[in-house]
Design a protein around this motif. Structure first.
Motif, PDB file in Angstrom:
ATOM      1  N   ASN A 108       0.389   4.171   0.676  1.00  0.00           N
ATOM      2  CA  ASN A 108       0.113   5.108   1.766  1.00  0.00           C
ATOM      3  C   ASN A 108       0.579   4.588   3.119  1.00  0.00           C
ATOM      4  O   ASN A 108       0.432   5.279   4.129  1.00  0.00           O
ATOM      5  CB  ASN A 108      -1.396   5.403   1.823  1.00  0.00           C
ATOM      6  CG  ASN A 108      -1.890   6.103   0.560  1.00  0.00           C
ATOM      7  OD1 ASN A 108      -1.390   7.159   0.191  1.00  0.00           O
ATOM      8  ND2 ASN A 108      -2.844   5.481  -0.118  1.00  0.00           N
ATOM      9  N   ARG A 109       1.152   3.372   3.130  1.00  0.00           N
ATOM     10  CA  ARG A 109       1.589   2.800   4.408  1.00  0.00           C
ATOM     11  C   ARG A 109       3.014   2.264   4.305  1.00  0.00           C
ATOM     12  O   ARG A 109       3.373   1.279   4.938  1.00  0.00           O
ATOM     13  CB  ARG A 109       0.634   1.684   4.833  1.00  0.00           C
ATOM     14  CG  ARG A 109      -0.816   2.143   4.954  1.00  0.00           C
ATOM     15  CD  ARG A 109      -1.711   1.053   5.492  1.00  0.00           C
ATOM     16  NE  ARG A 109      -1.359   0.691   6.863  1.00  0.00           N
ATOM     17  CZ  ARG A 109      -2.024  -0.226   7.579  1.00  0.00           C
ATOM     18  NH1 ARG A 109      -3.033  -0.870   7.043  1.00  0.00           N
ATOM     19  NH2 ARG A 109      -1.644  -0.500   8.812  1.00  0.00           N
TER      20      ARG A 109
ATOM     21  N   ASP B 127       0.860  -1.181   0.000  1.00  0.00           N
ATOM     22  CA  ASP B 127       0.000   0.000   0.000  1.00  0.00           C
ATOM     23  C   ASP B 127       0.901   1.237   0.000  1.00  0.00           C
ATOM     24  O   ASP B 127       1.672   1.442   0.937  1.00  0.00           O
ATOM     25  CB  ASP B 127      -0.877  -0.016   1.258  1.00  0.00           C
ATOM     26  CG  ASP B 127      -1.829   1.172   1.332  1.00  0.00           C
ATOM     27  OD1 ASP B 127      -1.659   2.145   0.565  1.00  0.00           O
ATOM     28  OD2 ASP B 127      -2.742   1.135   2.174  1.00  0.00           O
TER      29      ASP B 127
ATOM     30  N   GLU C 222       6.915   1.918   4.903  1.00  0.00           N
ATOM     31  CA  GLU C 222       8.029   2.221   5.797  1.00  0.00           C
ATOM     32  C   GLU C 222       9.271   2.403   4.934  1.00  0.00           C
ATOM     33  O   GLU C 222       9.236   2.245   3.720  1.00  0.00           O
ATOM     34  CB  GLU C 222       8.225   1.095   6.802  1.00  0.00           C
ATOM     35  CG  GLU C 222       7.070   0.907   7.764  1.00  0.00           C
ATOM     36  CD  GLU C 222       7.371  -0.166   8.789  1.00  0.00           C
ATOM     37  OE1 GLU C 222       8.337   0.011   9.565  1.00  0.00           O
ATOM     38  OE2 GLU C 222       6.664  -1.186   8.812  1.00  0.00           O
TER      39      GLU C 222
END
Length: 363
Positions: free
Chosen positions: A21-22, A19, A24
């Motif tokens: 938007n997530r 994703d 790391e």
């Protein structure tokens, strides 16, 4: 040098993309990687793109024992109109060869490495995230592979380039961070390897970073290794201060890494007509400037975070809050300008961006 043909072996299985938007930093890796080998007999040879996979090496490989390795870090971006862009990649290969020289590793041919990178990006274009603050992090690195326990330069090496879709390096994003001035440990000394991008420098920094994080700090501000008096870097970034209208950064001295973002920031500041100086800066000068109300901004510069504003410095038990703990005007302008150029959202009058031709090639 004769241009080498790069062979391509495509992966038969594709990973699920994360994703955007997530994301790391540096946890997920793409489907393919670039590899090239070195031997004393053949030089750098057999450049190839292969499926991402573990490396099998002899337990006596010299990198495991003596740390003869170097690496680089840069990013690929996708513009709003779908172009794949690199930011000053030739500077990364130039610095890689400087690190090679310091670590007694044979220099690489820049054209071969850049050609391999571009072909890898052509294959992995769909892995480049487009969300705000994201990019495809590129990690070229070289390791010594000769199985030998004698202390000497290796006779064989392996160069790899791996790719990782990433979000912001600091979870705070473009927000001021809290930094501890390190008074016990040192990162590097003049005459050592501080001006090379080599693994040992980062291993040496981990203890201070661990202690700082346990006390609620994002990073440490390194002082010189001799007098523990002069400011050098912040974490793994170069550092800038705005003091009484003048922007200053530690002068390169043999123990400070010559950052590509640092170089870009210096160029932009001069283009904007702002007073900027490279010089030795002592922590005492910084404290006095803060007491006099003249320390107006502080920010780190580096590939991973681009610009990281410093909102507070802790020196022993003394707190130096900078600019009310807010992001400064210069830091914000630099961040917006550099990231805008990197993503193709702003004009690039300096020729810093390199467009990667993403026309599918036969493999």
């Amino acid at each position: 040098m004769t241009k080498q043909t790069i062979s391509v072996q495509l992966s038969q299985t594709k990973k699920q993309k994360p994703d955007p938007n997530r994301l790391e930093f540096g946890r997920v890796f793409t489907d393919h990687m670039f590899v090239m080998d070195y031997s004393a007999e053949n030089g750098w040879h057999d450049p190839r793109i292969v499926p991402y996979q573990p490396i099998e090496m002899d337990p006596a490989a010299m990198v495991y024992h003596y740390g003869q390795s170097v690496f680089e870090g840069l990013k690929a971006y996708v513009s709003d109109d779908g172009k794949v862009l690199l930011f000053r990649p030739e500077k990364n290969v130039e610095r890689l060869n400087k690190s090679n020289d310091r670590l007694c590793i044979p220099r690489v041919d820049p054209d071969t490495v850049l050609d391999g990178l571009k072909q890898l990006l052509q294959i992995e274009k769909e892995w480049i995230p487009a969300a705000e603050g994201t990019s495809l992090y590129i990690r070229p690195f070289i390791i010594s592979t000769e199985p030998y326990l004698g202390v000497a330069p290796s006779k064989t090496y392996k160069l790899l380039i791996i790719l990782s879709p990433v979000g912001s390096y600091y979870k705070e994003g473009i927000q001021p961070v809290k930094i501890a001035v390190e008074s016990e440990f040192v990162r590097a000394v003049t005459g050592g390897t501080g001006n090379a991008k080599t693994a040992g420098n980062y291993a040496a920094s981990l203890k201070a970073q661990e202690v700082a994080e346990s006390k609620g700090f994002s990073q440490v501000l390194w002082l010189d290794g001799v007098e523990k008096k002069y400011i050098e870097e912040v974490g793994s970034m170069n550092i800038f201060f705005k003091i009484d209208g003048e922007i200053v950064t530690p002068a390169l001295n043999g123990s400070i890494l010559e950052g590509i973002t640092r170089n870009s920031v210096l160029y932009l500041l001069k283009q904007w007509g702002l007073p900027v100086t490279e010089k030795k800066i002592s922590v005492d000068e910084l404290i006095q400037a803060h007491k006099d109300g003249l320390l107006e901004e502080a920010f780190g510069t580096g590939t991973a975070a681009v610009i990281s504003p410093v909102g507070e410095l802790i020196w022993k038990d003394e707190s130096l809050v900078i600019n009310g703990g807010e992001t400064g005007e210069i830091a914000k302008k630099l961040y917006d300008t550099i990231t805008g150029i990197q993503k193709g959202a702003l004009p690039d009058p300096f020729g810093w961006t390199v467009e990667v031709d993403t026309v599918t090639q036969s493999c």
